[in-house]
Motif scaffolding. Structure first.
Motif, PDB file in Angstrom:
ATOM      1  N   MET A   1     -12.631 -35.823  80.813  1.00  8.72           N
ATOM      2  CA  MET A   1     -12.662 -35.044  79.585  1.00  8.72           C
ATOM      3  C   MET A   1     -12.823 -35.949  78.373  1.00  8.72           C
ATOM      4  O   MET A   1     -12.648 -37.163  78.469  1.00  8.72           O
ATOM      5  CB  MET A   1     -11.372 -34.221  79.447  1.00  8.72           C
ATOM      6  N   ILE A   2     -13.177 -35.376  77.259  1.00 10.18           N
ATOM      7  CA  ILE A   2     -13.263 -36.130  76.019  1.00 10.18           C
ATOM      8  C   ILE A   2     -12.296 -35.518  75.010  1.00 10.18           C
ATOM      9  O   ILE A   2     -11.900 -34.356  75.116  1.00 10.18           O
ATOM     10  CB  ILE A   2     -14.686 -36.137  75.433  1.00 10.18           C
ATOM     11  N   ALA A   3     -11.920 -36.329  74.033  1.00  8.91           N
ATOM     12  CA  ALA A   3     -10.931 -35.872  73.052  1.00  8.91           C
ATOM     13  C   ALA A   3     -11.504 -34.760  72.184  1.00  8.91           C
ATOM     14  O   ALA A   3     -12.703 -34.674  71.930  1.00  8.91           O
ATOM     15  CB  ALA A   3     -10.495 -37.041  72.184  1.00  8.91           C
ATOM     16  N   LYS A   4     -10.620 -33.922  71.708  1.00 12.87           N
ATOM     17  CA  LYS A   4     -10.978 -32.893  70.748  1.00 12.87           C
ATOM     18  C   LYS A   4     -11.360 -33.555  69.428  1.00 12.87           C
ATOM     19  O   LYS A   4     -10.916 -34.651  69.108  1.00 12.87           O
ATOM     20  CB  LYS A   4      -9.781 -31.953  70.557  1.00 12.87           C
ATOM     21  N   HIS A   5     -12.197 -32.890  68.635  1.00 13.03           N
ATOM     22  CA  HIS A   5     -12.630 -33.437  67.347  1.00 13.03           C
ATOM     23  C   HIS A   5     -11.422 -33.799  66.478  1.00 13.03           C
ATOM     24  O   HIS A   5     -10.438 -33.063  66.428  1.00 13.03           O
ATOM     25  CB  HIS A   5     -13.496 -32.421  66.601  1.00 13.03           C
ATOM     26  N   PHE A   6     -11.504 -34.952  65.807  1.00  5.60           N
ATOM     27  CA  PHE A   6     -10.441 -35.366  64.892  1.00  5.60           C
ATOM     28  C   PHE A   6     -11.047 -36.120  63.720  1.00  5.60           C
ATOM     29  O   PHE A   6     -12.179 -36.626  63.795  1.00  5.60           O
ATOM     30  CB  PHE A   6      -9.408 -36.247  65.610  1.00  5.60           C
ATOM     31  N   ASN A   7     -10.289 -36.205  62.644  1.00  6.53           N
ATOM     32  CA  ASN A   7     -10.678 -36.988  61.472  1.00  6.53           C
ATOM     33  C   ASN A   7     -10.038 -38.365  61.566  1.00  6.53           C
ATOM     34  O   ASN A   7      -8.866 -38.489  61.942  1.00  6.53           O
ATOM     35  CB  ASN A   7     -10.221 -36.292  60.186  1.00  6.53           C
ATOM     36  N   TYR A   8     -10.798 -39.392  61.218  1.00  3.98           N
ATOM     37  CA  TYR A   8     -10.347 -40.776  61.398  1.00  3.98           C
ATOM     38  C   TYR A   8     -10.124 -41.447  60.051  1.00  3.98           C
ATOM     39  O   TYR A   8     -10.964 -41.364  59.153  1.00  3.98           O
ATOM     40  CB  TYR A   8     -11.395 -41.556  62.192  1.00  3.98           C
ATOM     41  N   PHE A   9      -8.965 -42.124  59.930  1.00  2.00           N
ATOM     42  CA  PHE A   9      -8.640 -42.860  58.718  1.00  2.00           C
ATOM     43  C   PHE A   9      -8.163 -44.252  59.095  1.00  2.00           C
ATOM     44  O   PHE A   9      -7.486 -44.438  60.106  1.00  2.00           O
ATOM     45  CB  PHE A   9      -7.542 -42.145  57.923  1.00  2.00           C
ATOM     46  N   ALA A  10      -8.518 -45.247  58.266  1.00  5.71           N
ATOM     47  CA  ALA A  10      -8.090 -46.630  58.510  1.00  5.71           C
ATOM     48  C   ALA A  10      -7.547 -47.209  57.219  1.00  5.71           C
ATOM     49  O   ALA A  10      -8.225 -47.959  56.507  1.00  5.71           O
ATOM     50  CB  ALA A  10      -9.243 -47.473  59.038  1.00  5.71           C
ATOM     51  N   PRO A  11      -6.298 -46.862  56.863  1.00  8.95           N
ATOM     52  CA  PRO A  11      -5.716 -47.357  55.613  1.00  8.95           C
ATOM     53  C   PRO A  11      -5.544 -48.870  55.636  1.00  8.95           C
ATOM     54  O   PRO A  11      -5.413 -49.484  56.691  1.00  8.95           O
ATOM     55  CB  PRO A  11      -4.369 -46.637  55.548  1.00  8.95           C
ATOM     56  N   GLY A  12      -5.518 -49.446  54.436  1.00  7.26           N
ATOM     57  CA  GLY A  12      -5.380 -50.892  54.340  1.00  7.26           C
ATOM     58  C   GLY A  12      -4.000 -51.369  53.946  1.00  7.26           C
ATOM     59  O   GLY A  12      -3.781 -52.572  53.785  1.00  7.26           O
ATOM     60  N   SER A  13      -3.068 -50.433  53.765  1.00  5.72           N
ATOM     61  CA  SER A  13      -1.720 -50.819  53.366  1.00  5.72           C
ATOM     62  C   SER A  13      -0.729 -49.776  53.870  1.00  5.72           C
ATOM     63  O   SER A  13      -1.107 -48.644  54.207  1.00  5.72           O
ATOM     64  CB  SER A  13      -1.617 -50.937  51.845  1.00  5.72           C
ATOM     65  N   ILE A  14       0.543 -50.161  53.898  1.00  3.74           N
ATOM     66  CA  ILE A  14       1.594 -49.231  54.310  1.00  3.74           C
ATOM     67  C   ILE A  14       1.675 -48.026  53.362  1.00  3.74           C
ATOM     68  O   ILE A  14       1.748 -46.880  53.831  1.00  3.74           O
ATOM     69  CB  ILE A  14       2.947 -49.950  54.412  1.00  3.74           C
ATOM     70  N   PRO A  15       1.635 -48.222  52.025  1.00  3.67           N
ATOM     71  CA  PRO A  15       1.668 -47.048  51.144  1.00  3.67           C
ATOM     72  C   PRO A  15       0.519 -46.070  51.404  1.00  3.67           C
ATOM     73  O   PRO A  15       0.724 -44.847  51.363  1.00  3.67           O
ATOM     74  CB  PRO A  15       1.576 -47.659  49.736  1.00  3.67           C
ATOM     75  N   GLU A  16      -0.682 -46.584  51.684  1.00  7.13           N
ATOM     76  CA  GLU A  16      -1.812 -45.703  51.992  1.00  7.13           C
ATOM     77  C   GLU A  16      -1.530 -44.896  53.257  1.00  7.13           C
ATOM     78  O   GLU A  16      -1.808 -43.690  53.316  1.00  7.13           O
ATOM     79  CB  GLU A  16      -3.084 -46.528  52.182  1.00  7.13           C
ATOM     80  N   ALA A  17      -0.995 -45.567  54.276  1.00 12.83           N
ATOM     81  CA  ALA A  17      -0.690 -44.878  55.530  1.00 12.83           C
ATOM     82  C   ALA A  17       0.383 -43.814  55.322  1.00 12.83           C
ATOM     83  O   ALA A  17       0.288 -42.699  55.857  1.00 12.83           O
ATOM     84  CB  ALA A  17      -0.250 -45.888  56.590  1.00 12.83           C
ATOM     85  N   LEU A  18       1.397 -44.144  54.541  1.00 12.93           N
ATOM     86  CA  LEU A  18       2.458 -43.170  54.270  1.00 12.93           C
ATOM     87  C   LEU A  18       1.928 -41.979  53.490  1.00 12.93           C
ATOM     88  O   LEU A  18       2.344 -40.834  53.721  1.00 12.93           O
ATOM     89  CB  LEU A  18       3.600 -43.838  53.510  1.00 12.93           C
ATOM     90  N   ASP A  19       1.001 -42.219  52.568  1.00 14.42           N
ATOM     91  CA  ASP A  19       0.390 -41.121  51.819  1.00 14.42           C
ATOM     92  C   ASP A  19      -0.352 -40.175  52.760  1.00 14.42           C
ATOM     93  O   ASP A  19      -0.282 -38.944  52.608  1.00 14.42           O
ATOM     94  CB  ASP A  19      -0.571 -41.669  50.763  1.00 14.42           C
ATOM     95  N   LEU A  20      -1.062 -40.744  53.729  1.00 17.32           N
ATOM     96  CA  LEU A  20      -1.789 -39.913  54.698  1.00 17.32           C
ATOM     97  C   LEU A  20      -0.820 -39.113  55.563  1.00 17.32           C
ATOM     98  O   LEU A  20      -1.053 -37.927  55.848  1.00 17.32           O
ATOM     99  CB  LEU A  20      -2.687 -40.798  55.562  1.00 17.32           C
ATOM    100  N   LEU A  21       0.252 -39.751  55.984  1.00 16.81           N
ATOM    101  CA  LEU A  21       1.251 -39.041  56.783  1.00 16.81           C
ATOM    102  C   LEU A  21       1.878 -37.900  55.984  1.00 16.81           C
ATOM    103  O   LEU A  21       2.102 -36.804  56.515  1.00 16.81           O
ATOM    104  CB  LEU A  21       2.334 -40.005  57.252  1.00 16.81           C
ATOM    105  N   ARG A  22       2.154 -38.160  54.729  1.00 19.24           N
ATOM    106  CA  ARG A  22       2.743 -37.120  53.880  1.00 19.24           C
ATOM    107  C   ARG A  22       1.748 -35.965  53.675  1.00 19.24           C
ATOM    108  O   ARG A  22       2.127 -34.794  53.689  1.00 19.24           O
ATOM    109  CB  ARG A  22       3.147 -37.725  52.545  1.00 19.24           C
ATOM    110  N   LYS A  23       0.486 -36.295  53.536  1.00 22.25           N
ATOM    111  CA  LYS A  23      -0.543 -35.288  53.285  1.00 22.25           C
ATOM    112  C   LYS A  23      -0.789 -34.409  54.507  1.00 22.25           C
ATOM    113  O   LYS A  23      -0.908 -33.183  54.394  1.00 22.25           O
ATOM    114  CB  LYS A  23      -1.846 -35.977  52.875  1.00 22.25           C
ATOM    115  N   PHE A  24      -0.833 -35.019  55.688  1.00 20.85           N
ATOM    116  CA  PHE A  24      -1.246 -34.276  56.882  1.00 20.85           C
ATOM    117  C   PHE A  24      -0.083 -33.828  57.764  1.00 20.85           C
ATOM    118  O   PHE A  24      -0.255 -32.988  58.645  1.00 20.85           O
ATOM    119  CB  PHE A  24      -2.213 -35.116  57.707  1.00 20.85           C
ATOM    120  N   GLY A  25       1.089 -34.417  57.593  1.00 22.09           N
ATOM    121  CA  GLY A  25       2.262 -33.976  58.331  1.00 22.09           C
ATOM    122  C   GLY A  25       2.105 -34.082  59.838  1.00 22.09           C
ATOM    123  O   GLY A  25       1.583 -35.079  60.369  1.00 22.09           O
ATOM    124  N   ASN A  26       2.513 -33.049  60.545  1.00 15.02           N
ATOM    125  CA  ASN A  26       2.499 -33.062  62.005  1.00 15.02           C
ATOM    126  C   ASN A  26       1.105 -33.008  62.608  1.00 15.02           C
ATOM    127  O   ASN A  26       0.951 -33.147  63.818  1.00 15.02           O
ATOM    128  CB  ASN A  26       3.335 -31.896  62.546  1.00 15.02           C
TER     129      ASN A  26
END
Length: 286
Positions: A1-26
């Motif tokens: 099987m192949i993975a279901k469609h997803f959006n990909y992000f590659a943040p360059g810092s911890i604050p950027e990653a935390l912002d993405l987590l806060r924005k998209f949640g679960n």
């Protein structure tokens, strides 16, 4: 099987990653080395809408030694741990256990933080962290917190990491890294998970054991310390009778699941054998 469609992000810092987590949640998942998450996505056991790749966050990588602390970034690959020559003297248990993880290709991409944060009872590093009294430094929207390895592993694929948090680094005291140690792992072939494995650290001073830590892998719903086995050795001379008693108590604490690697009885027996050898190794390093 192949993975279901997803959006990909590659943040360059911890604050950027935390912002993405806060924005998209679960709907978001963090990607470390990918050896656990990507196969689950291909089988559609995991279907994140958003994938946040941590590879570009330099502050999550690297190993430093300062004062009495060994600090390892969560995104440090297993192979980079093996390449860090001072660790061979400062924390030989970690070095030995890392050699046994999967194979060179997996170790080249697999990260110590991913191994820990995934919460798989079959992963190797959780038991090592328990044996070394490691602490985990976690960052999230509410700030930073430190969790002892003893309090981190809660169940199968369940850890103390909350939604929106990132495991940033692992710290091990030089004192813990310098203890006498033993590590034994039984697996069917190169690259396989352990049928049974154990990590041991202790001190033997004046023929008396102290700071005894015995941690087991793939023998319960999570990596765990065999505390009754530790207790029977703590403060006592490691006689053959004491070692056998510790092994028996550790075997009684296991809850292995039957699978292609063996049934419960076989895995329990192998847990005892691996522990007996690891204890003998540790004591011989006096």
């Amino acid at each position: 099987m192949i993975a279901k469609h997803f959006n990909y992000f590659a943040p360059g810092s911890i604050p950027e990653a935390l912002d993405l987590l806060r924005k998209f949640g679960n709907d978001a998942k963090l990607l470390a080395g990918g050896h656990s998450l990507l196969p689950m996505m291909k089988m559609r056991f995991a279907e994140p809408v958003h994938l946040i790749d941590m590879q570009n966050i330099a502050e999550l990588k690297g190993i430093s030694v300062r004062d009495d602390v060994i600090s390892i970034g969560a995104m440090t690959s297993e192979n980079n741990i093996l390449r860090h020559e001072p660790l061979a003297e400062l924390c030989p248990l970690l070095m030995e256990a890392t050699k046994w993880i999967a194979d060179p290709q997996v170790r080249n991409k697999g990260t110590i933080g991913g191994d820990i944060a995934h919460g798989d009872p079959a992963n190797d590093q959780p038991a090592v962290m328990l044996a070394l009294d490691a602490t985990f430094h976690i960052v999230g929207e509410k700030g930073k917190r430190i969790v002892a390895a003893n309090d981190f592993f809660l169940g199968t694929y369940l850890t103390d990491l909350s939604a929106g948090e990132i495991l940033a680094r692992i710290e091990i005291s030089k004192q813990a890294g310098a203890r006498q140690w033993g590590f034994r792992k039984l697996k069917r072939k190169t690259g396989d998970f352990a049928t049974a494995a154990c990590a041991v650290s202790l001190n033997v001073n004046g023929d008396v054991c102290s700071d005894v830590r015995i941690a087991l892998t793939n023998l319960g719903p999570t990596a765990f310390r065999a505390r009754k086995a530790e207790w029977v050795l703590e403060g006592h001379k490691p006689t053959p009778e004491r070692l056998n008693a510790a092994v028996q108590l550790a075997m009684q604490s296991t809850e292995p699941a039957a699978d292609q690697r063996g049934n419960e009885e076989y895995k329990t027996a192998m847990a005892g054998e691996m522990l007996h050898r690891a204890l003998q190794d540790a004591i011989a390093r006096k």
